[in-house]
Design a protein around this motif. Structure first.
Motif, PDB file in Angstrom:
ATOM      1  N   LEU A  82       0.382  16.476  -3.910  1.00 34.02           N
ATOM      2  CA  LEU A  82      -0.345  17.127  -2.822  1.00 34.02           C
ATOM      3  C   LEU A  82      -0.917  16.131  -1.821  1.00 34.02           C
ATOM      4  CD1 LEU A  82      -2.278  20.128  -4.414  1.00 34.02           C
ATOM      5  CD2 LEU A  82       0.000  20.050  -3.394  1.00 34.02           C
ATOM      6  N   LEU A  83      -1.007  14.865  -2.196  1.00 37.45           N
ATOM      7  CA  LEU A  83      -1.462  13.864  -1.227  1.00 37.45           C
ATOM      8  C   LEU A  83      -0.432  13.749  -0.113  1.00 37.45           C
ATOM      9  CD1 LEU A  83      -2.839  11.206  -3.728  1.00 37.45           C
ATOM     10  CD2 LEU A  83      -4.175  12.650  -2.195  1.00 37.45           C
ATOM     11  N   SER A  84      -0.884  13.276   1.026  1.00 36.94           N
ATOM     12  CA  SER A  84      -0.015  13.262   2.202  1.00 36.94           C
ATOM     13  C   SER A  84       1.176  12.332   2.021  1.00 36.94           C
ATOM     14  CB  SER A  84      -0.810  12.815   3.425  1.00 36.94           C
ATOM     15  OG  SER A  84       0.072  12.672   4.534  1.00 36.94           O
ATOM     16  N   PRO A  85       2.381  12.808   2.319  1.00 40.13           N
ATOM     17  CA  PRO A  85       3.562  11.940   2.226  1.00 40.13           C
ATOM     18  C   PRO A  85       3.588  10.880   3.320  1.00 40.13           C
ATOM     19  CG  PRO A  85       4.178  14.090   3.101  1.00 40.13           C
ATOM     20  CD  PRO A  85       2.742  14.178   2.703  1.00 40.13           C
ATOM     21  N   ALA A  86       2.792  11.079   4.357  1.00 46.95           N
ATOM     22  CA  ALA A  86       2.864  10.164   5.502  1.00 46.95           C
ATOM     23  C   ALA A  86       2.646   8.714   5.088  1.00 46.95           C
ATOM     24  CB  ALA A  86       1.838  10.571   6.550  1.00 46.95           C
ATOM     25  N   PHE A  87       1.741   8.501   4.146  1.00 49.11           N
ATOM     26  CA  PHE A  87       1.355   7.131   3.822  1.00 49.11           C
ATOM     27  C   PHE A  87       2.343   6.439   2.891  1.00 49.11           C
ATOM     28  CE2 PHE A  87      -2.243   7.641   6.301  1.00 49.11           C
ATOM     29  CZ  PHE A  87      -2.880   8.833   5.985  1.00 49.11           C
ATOM     30  N   GLU A  88       3.414   7.145   2.549  1.00 50.66           N
ATOM     31  CA  GLU A  88       4.502   6.448   1.841  1.00 50.66           C
ATOM     32  C   GLU A  88       5.314   5.615   2.831  1.00 50.66           C
ATOM     33  OE1 GLU A  88       6.742   8.446  -1.301  1.00 50.66           O
ATOM     34  OE2 GLU A  88       5.491  10.202  -0.981  1.00 50.66           O
ATOM     35  N   GLN A  89       5.085   5.866   4.112  1.00 48.92           N
ATOM     36  CA  GLN A  89       5.750   5.075   5.138  1.00 48.92           C
ATOM     37  C   GLN A  89       4.860   3.887   5.496  1.00 48.92           C
ATOM     38  OE1 GLN A  89       8.855   5.858   5.825  1.00 48.92           O
ATOM     39  NE2 GLN A  89       8.520   7.545   4.386  1.00 48.92           N
ATOM     40  N   PRO A  90       5.395   2.672   5.462  1.00 53.66           N
ATOM     41  CA  PRO A  90       4.566   1.493   5.749  1.00 53.66           C
ATOM     42  C   PRO A  90       3.847   1.564   7.088  1.00 53.66           C
ATOM     43  CG  PRO A  90       6.630   0.820   4.747  1.00 53.66           C
ATOM     44  CD  PRO A  90       6.742   2.293   4.999  1.00 53.66           C
ATOM     45  N   TYR A  93     -13.756  17.387   8.254  1.00 52.53           N
ATOM     46  CA  TYR A  93     -15.216  17.287   8.251  1.00 52.53           C
ATOM     47  C   TYR A  93     -15.710  16.251   7.233  1.00 52.53           C
ATOM     48  CZ  TYR A  93     -16.068  21.568  11.034  1.00 52.53           C
ATOM     49  OH  TYR A  93     -16.138  22.516  12.031  1.00 52.53           O
ATOM     50  N   SER A  94     -14.839  15.835   6.320  1.00 52.09           N
ATOM     51  CA  SER A  94     -15.263  14.971   5.212  1.00 52.09           C
ATOM     52  C   SER A  94     -14.843  13.529   5.466  1.00 52.09           C
ATOM     53  CB  SER A  94     -14.634  15.453   3.907  1.00 52.09           C
ATOM     54  OG  SER A  94     -14.799  14.491   2.877  1.00 52.09           O
ATOM     55  N   SER A  95     -15.797  12.600   5.357  1.00 48.90           N
ATOM     56  CA  SER A  95     -15.451  11.188   5.444  1.00 48.90           C
ATOM     57  C   SER A  95     -14.956  10.681   4.082  1.00 48.90           C
ATOM     58  CB  SER A  95     -16.652  10.363   5.898  1.00 48.90           C
ATOM     59  OG  SER A  95     -17.723  10.519   4.992  1.00 48.90           O
ATOM     60  N   LEU A  96     -15.456  11.276   3.007  1.00 50.67           N
ATOM     61  CA  LEU A  96     -15.038  10.828   1.675  1.00 50.67           C
ATOM     62  C   LEU A  96     -13.552  11.121   1.451  1.00 50.67           C
ATOM     63  CD1 LEU A  96     -15.664   9.736  -1.166  1.00 50.67           C
ATOM     64  CD2 LEU A  96     -16.406  12.031  -1.807  1.00 50.67           C
ATOM     65  N   HIS A  97     -13.126  12.333   1.843  1.00 53.40           N
ATOM     66  CA  HIS A  97     -11.710  12.700   1.684  1.00 53.40           C
ATOM     67  C   HIS A  97     -10.947  12.267   2.934  1.00 53.40           C
ATOM     68  CE1 HIS A  97     -12.306  15.320  -1.898  1.00 53.40           C
ATOM     69  NE2 HIS A  97     -13.540  15.342  -1.420  1.00 53.40           N
ATOM     70  N   GLY A  98     -10.986  10.975   3.185  1.00 53.49           N
ATOM     71  CA  GLY A  98     -10.329  10.428   4.363  1.00 53.49           C
ATOM     72  C   GLY A  98      -9.242   9.469   3.972  1.00 53.49           C
ATOM     73  N   GLY A  99      -8.540   8.981   4.989  1.00 51.41           N
ATOM     74  CA  GLY A  99      -7.503   7.993   4.735  1.00 51.41           C
ATOM     75  C   GLY A  99      -6.441   8.519   3.798  1.00 51.41           C
ATOM     76  N   LEU A 100      -6.074   7.717   2.819  1.00 54.11           N
ATOM     77  CA  LEU A 100      -4.996   8.081   1.903  1.00 54.11           C
ATOM     78  C   LEU A 100      -5.389   9.217   0.969  1.00 54.11           C
ATOM     79  CD1 LEU A 100      -4.051   5.296   3.022  1.00 54.11           C
ATOM     80  CD2 LEU A 100      -2.964   4.925   0.807  1.00 54.11           C
ATOM     81  N   ALA A 101      -6.704   9.539   0.908  1.00 50.93           N
ATOM     82  CA  ALA A 101      -7.156  10.644   0.066  1.00 50.93           C
ATOM     83  C   ALA A 101      -7.073  11.973   0.781  1.00 50.93           C
ATOM     84  CB  ALA A 101      -8.594  10.394  -0.389  1.00 50.93           C
ATOM     85  N   ARG A 102      -6.788  11.952   2.096  1.00 51.69           N
ATOM     86  CA  ARG A 102      -6.821  13.202   2.868  1.00 51.69           C
ATOM     87  C   ARG A 102      -5.455  13.863   2.863  1.00 51.69           C
ATOM     88  NH1 ARG A 102      -9.787  13.228   8.462  1.00 51.69           N
ATOM     89  NH2 ARG A 102     -11.491  13.193   6.946  1.00 51.69           N
ATOM     90  N   PRO A 103      -5.331  15.029   2.233  1.00 52.82           N
ATOM     91  CA  PRO A 103      -4.057  15.740   2.271  1.00 52.82           C
ATOM     92  C   PRO A 103      -3.891  16.456   3.614  1.00 52.82           C
ATOM     93  CG  PRO A 103      -5.632  16.915   0.885  1.00 52.82           C
ATOM     94  CD  PRO A 103      -6.351  15.731   1.444  1.00 52.82           C
ATOM     95  N   LEU A 139       0.831  -1.203   0.000  1.00 55.59           N
ATOM     96  CA  LEU A 139       0.000   0.000   0.000  1.00 55.59           C
ATOM     97  C   LEU A 139       0.871   1.260   0.000  1.00 55.59           C
ATOM     98  CD1 LEU A 139      -2.863   1.199   0.178  1.00 55.59           C
ATOM     99  CD2 LEU A 139      -2.677   1.043   2.673  1.00 55.59           C
ATOM    100  N   ALA A 140       1.922   1.235   0.788  1.00 57.47           N
ATOM    101  CA  ALA A 140       2.831   2.385   0.835  1.00 57.47           C
ATOM    102  C   ALA A 140       3.460   2.621  -0.541  1.00 57.47           C
ATOM    103  CB  ALA A 140       3.910   2.155   1.895  1.00 57.47           C
ATOM    104  N   ARG A 141       3.799   1.542  -1.213  1.00 54.37           N
ATOM    105  CA  ARG A 141       4.392   1.700  -2.559  1.00 54.37           C
ATOM    106  C   ARG A 141       3.344   2.238  -3.535  1.00 54.37           C
ATOM    107  NH1 ARG A 141       7.087  -3.179  -1.269  1.00 54.37           N
ATOM    108  NH2 ARG A 141       5.782  -4.471  -2.637  1.00 54.37           N
ATOM    109  N   ARG A 142       2.100   1.768  -3.388  1.00 51.87           N
ATOM    110  CA  ARG A 142       1.037   2.303  -4.260  1.00 51.87           C
ATOM    111  C   ARG A 142       0.902   3.801  -4.047  1.00 51.87           C
ATOM    112  NH1 ARG A 142      -5.184   1.836  -2.792  1.00 51.87           N
ATOM    113  NH2 ARG A 142      -4.743   3.984  -2.172  1.00 51.87           N
ATOM    114  N   HIS A 143       0.922   4.210  -2.780  1.00 49.72           N
ATOM    115  CA  HIS A 143       0.751   5.635  -2.476  1.00 49.72           C
ATOM    116  C   HIS A 143       1.940   6.440  -2.983  1.00 49.72           C
ATOM    117  CE1 HIS A 143      -1.311   8.892  -0.493  1.00 49.72           C
ATOM    118  NE2 HIS A 143      -0.189   9.258   0.091  1.00 49.72           N
TER     119      HIS A 143
END
Lengths: 319, 307
Positions: free
Chosen positions: A34-42, A237-247, A21-25
C-alpha cells in the motif's frame, strides 16, 4: 571498520544514495504494497532525500566499500520545541545494504549532532525490516510511535448502540471534554510530557476543524451522552505520514478517544466504522493512523482494526 | 486482556512465581544450553527480598499466570531508577509483560523513578514486548565454553600480573572508558579509580593477565567469579575489564589474551566463561560474538521521552 570508508554525506552522494533508498522502498513494498510505488523510482526517492538533505542544519554520513556507496544517513533538526534539542532522520533519511552498516553510519553522523548539542535523536524506520530495527535497538533506540496503514474496508461493519455523526459547532463543549489523549498518555506506561492547551485555544482549533470541508470530526453518543470522538482528513494534513510513509489516495484517522468508563461498549468500534464510511464516501482507497507503541490501548486497538505497521519512530535520548 | 486481574505482588505469590520462572527459564535454556538450571524458588526469593522491591502479579481465573517486580534505587549515575532483575519477571504470554510493567511503573514513577532497566532473556519473543514498551538495548551478556587452545602470536607474551602492574591496568581501563564515551556509545566518562584497581589486583580471587611485546603492554584481561544470578553457571568465570590498546589492534594480542584466559579457566575447572559488553560499543559488540560468545541476557533501558 569492516572494510568501510565512512565519510560525511555530501551532494556527490545523492545519486547513489537515492538508488539505495529506492531499493529499500522496493523491499518494503514487497511486504507492504500500500505504500506509494513512486519511491521505487530513484528519481522520486532522490527528490525526498534531497529535501531532507537541504533542510536547515542537515548533516549525515555515507559508507563506501570498494568504491560503492553501501549506506547513508541524513538527519536534520525539527524546529518545534516539543522535540527538545533534536535531530530527525526522516523516512528518506537512511538506507544500507546491510543493517549493521547503519550502526557505523550513526556513529559518524551522531558525533556532529552531539557536538551541536542535539541530544535527542529520532528515526523513522521501516517497520517491515526486522534486521534494521534490531540494529537501531542495538544503538540504544527505543520504539516510540507506530504508523499504521490499511485499505479502507469496502463494506460497512456492524452498527451497535453507539451513534456516530459529524460534529457541529454546538458539540464543542463535549469535544473539549473528549480531548483525553494527552492526559492518558502522561500516565503509565507512556509517561509522555503533556501540557493541555488553554481552553480558548482548544475551542478555536475544534471549531476550525469542524468547519473544514476537507476533513471531519466525528462524535459518538451512547444513550444520549457524548462518549467519544475521532477525526479524519486527507493524509496531506499529516507531517508524520509524509515522504516515503505517505501512500497515494489516502486519508488519516488523526485522533480518536473515548471516555474510559465506556470502553468495551463499542464506542471505539463505532467511531472507527464512522471514519471508514467517511473515507469510502470520498473515494479514499487507503487509510493511515498512528499510535504511541507504549500506549497499551491504542497499540492493541488499531492493529485489531486491521492496521499494519509501516514505519516506526524510534528515539534515543543522550541526556 | 480478558479475564486478567492485576494485583500487587506479595510474599504469598513466591511459590507460584517460582513455577512460572522455572518454566520460562527452561524455555530459555532450550535456546542456550550453557545456561545453568535454576532453583527457581531461591532465585525469585532472592530477587524479591532486595530492598525497595515492588511489582504486580497477573491472575487469570484466580491463578497466577505472570509476574513482574523491580527494585527501586538511587545512584549518582542513574538517579532514581527501577530495575527488573533476571528473576524479576516471567509468564506464559510475553504480551502480559506490558500490562504488568504498566501497572507496576505507576508507583515507581510516583516515587521519582525516571530511568527504567530490565534484564531480559535475549530471545526475540522475550525482547519484543519490552521493545514495544519503548525499551532499547544497553548491555549484552554472553557465554561460551572454555574449550580453546591458547593461540601463540609471534612476539606476544602473556603473563599473569598483579599490583605491580597497576599503571598498565589503569591505562587500559582508561582506554576502555574513552572508547565507550565516544560515538555511538556516549557513555559517561568516569575517571579510573586507583583504589578500585588496587583492590582488584590485590584480590587473590582475581586473575589479571597482560599481553606484552618487548615488555610493552598490548592489552589485559581481568577474570573473577561472578555473583550468583539466574542462569549463571556455578562453574563460570567472568571476563571483566578486557581490551587491547588501540595501537595494538590487529597484532593478534586480543586472540592471544582470550585463548590464554580460556585455557587457564578450563585448567582451573571453569567450564564456561561469561562476559558482557555495551551494545553501542561497535568494536566490542562485533568482537565478542566473533570469538564465540553467545547472547544470554540483554539489559534494556528506557528513559521516557520528551514528546
Amino acid at each position: 571498520m569492516r572494510g568501510l570508508d565512512l565519510l560525511p554525506f555530501a551532494d556527490e552522494h545523492l545519486d547513489e544514495a537515492a538508488e539505495l533508498l529506492a531499493r529499500r522502498h522496493s523491499r518494503q513494498r514487497a511486504v507492504e504494497p500500500l505504500l506509494s510505488p513512486a519511491f521505487e523510482q530513484p528519481r522520486a526517492a532522490r527528490a525526498e532525500l534531497e529535501a531532507a538533505w537541504q533542510a536547515d542544519g542537515a548533516s549525515g554520513a555515507t559508507a563506501i566499500r570498494d568504491g560503492r556507496l553501501v549506506g547513508f544517513m541524513v538527519g536534520a533538526p525539527r524546529t518545534s520545541p516539543l522535540w527538545g534539542p533534536n535531530v530527525f532522520v526522516e523516512t528518506a533519511g537512511h538506507a544500507a545494504e546491510e543493517a549493521e552498516t547503519v550502526r557505523d553510519l550513526y556513529g559518524l553522523a551522531a558525533a556532529r549532532w552531539v557536538d551541536e548539542g542535539r541530544t535527542s535523536h529520532y528515526v523513522l524506520a521501516p517497520a517491515t525490516d526486522p534486521s534494521l530495527l534490531e540494529a537501531w535497538s542495538r544503538l540504544g533506540f527505543g520504539q516510540q510511535q507506530g504508523l499504521g496503514i490499511q485499505e479502507v474496508p469496502t463494506r460497512p461493519g456492524e452498527a451497535g448502540r453507539v451513534e456516530v455523526r459529524d460534529s457541529v459547532p454546538d458539540d464543542v463543549d463535549d469535544l473539549i471534554a473528549l480531548d483525553l489523549l494527552g492526559e492518558h498518555q502522561s500516565g503509565s506506561p507512556v509517561f509522555s510530557a503533556h501540557t493541555r492547551p488553554p481552553e480558548d485555544e482548544l475551542r478555536a482549533d475544534i471549531l476550525e476543524e469542524i468547519a473544514d470541508p476537507e476533513a471531519a470530526m466525528l462524535i459518538a453518543h451512547l444513550d444520549g451522552r457524548a462518549v467519544g470522538c475521532a477525526t479524519v482528513a486527507p493524509v496531506s494534513y499529516s507531517s508524520l505520514h509524509g515522504g516515503l510513509a505517505r501512500p497515494d489516495d489516502a486519508c488519516i484517522l488523526g485522533y480518536a478517544a473515548t471516555l474510559p468508563e465506556v470502553r468495551g461498549h463499542g464506542a471505539g468500534l463505532a467511531l472507527t466504522e464512522g471514519v471508514f464510511a467517511w473515507a469510502r464516501d470520498r473515494g479514499y482507497r487507503i487509510i493511515v493512523v498512528d499510535w504511541r507503541t507504549t500506549n497499551l490501548l491504542a497499540s492493541r486497538f488499531w492493529p485489531a482494526r486491521g492496521f499494519r505497521t509501516s514505519f516506526l519512530r524510534l528515539h534515543r535520548s543522550l541526556t | 486482556m480478558n479475564r486478567i486481574e492485576l494485583r500487587p505482588f506479595a510474599d504469598d505469590q513466591l511459590d507460584a512465581a517460582a513455577v512460572l520462572l522455572a518454566a520460562a527459564h527452561e524455555t530459555h535454556r532450550a535456546a542456550e544450553p550453557l545456561l545453568a538450571p535454576a532453583d527457581a524458588r531461591a532465585e525469585v526469593e532472592r530477587a524479591w527480598s532486595k530492598d525497595d522491591t515492588s511489582g504486580i502479579v497477573a491472575l487469570r481465573d484466580g491463578e497466577p499466570v505472570a509476574y513482574l517486580f523491580a527494585r527501586e534505587a538511587e545512584s549518582p549515575t542513574w538517579g532514581r531508577h527501577a530495575f527488573v532483575d533476571r528473576a524479576g519477571h516471567a509468564g506464559g504470554d510475553p504480551e502480559l509483560v506490558r500490562d504488568l510493567w504498566a501497572a507496576a511503573s505507576e508507583g515507581w514513577w510516583q516515587r521519582g523513578a525516571r530511568r527504567f532497566f530490565a534484564n531480559v532473556p535475549s530471545t526475540r519473543d522475550r525482547l519484543d514486548p519490552w521493545e514495544r514498551l519503548g525499551f532499547a538495548q544497553m548491555h549484552q551478556e554472553a557465554i561460551r565454553a572454555t574449550d580453546a587452545e591458547p593461540v601463540a602470536v609471534d612476539g606476544v607474551a602473556i603473563r599473569r600480573g598483579g599490583l605491580d602492574d597497576i599503571e598498565v591496568a589503569m591505562r587500559i581501563g582508561r582506554e576502555i572508558g574513552l572508547t565507550q564515551s565516544r560515538p555511538p556509545s556516549y557513555h559517561e566518562l568516569v575517571p579510573e579509580s586507583r583504589q578500585d584497581w588496587v583492590e582488584t589486583l590485590e584480590d587473590p580471587e582475581v586473575a589479571w593477565f597482560v599481553a606484552e611485546r618487548d615488555g610493552q603492554p598490548l592489552g589485559h584481561a581481568t577474570l573473577y567469579e561472578p555473583d550468583p544470578d539466574l542462569g549463571t553457571p556455578s562453574d563460570t568465570i567472568f571476563l571483566a575489564s578486557t581490551a587491547t590498546l588501540a595501537e595494538a589492534r590487529g597484532l593478534g594480542a586480543g586472540v592471544a589474551l582470550l585463548t590464554h584466559a580460556l585455557a587457564w579457566a578450563a585448567g582451573e575447572g571453569y567450564a564456561t566463561m561469561w562476559t558482557n559488553w555495551r551494545v553501542t560499543n561497535l568494536l566490542a559488540s562485533r568482537y565478542w560474538p566473533a570469538r564465540g560468545f553467545r547472547s544470554t541476557y540483554v539489559r534494556l533501558h528506557r528513559v521516557p521521552g520528551i514528546a
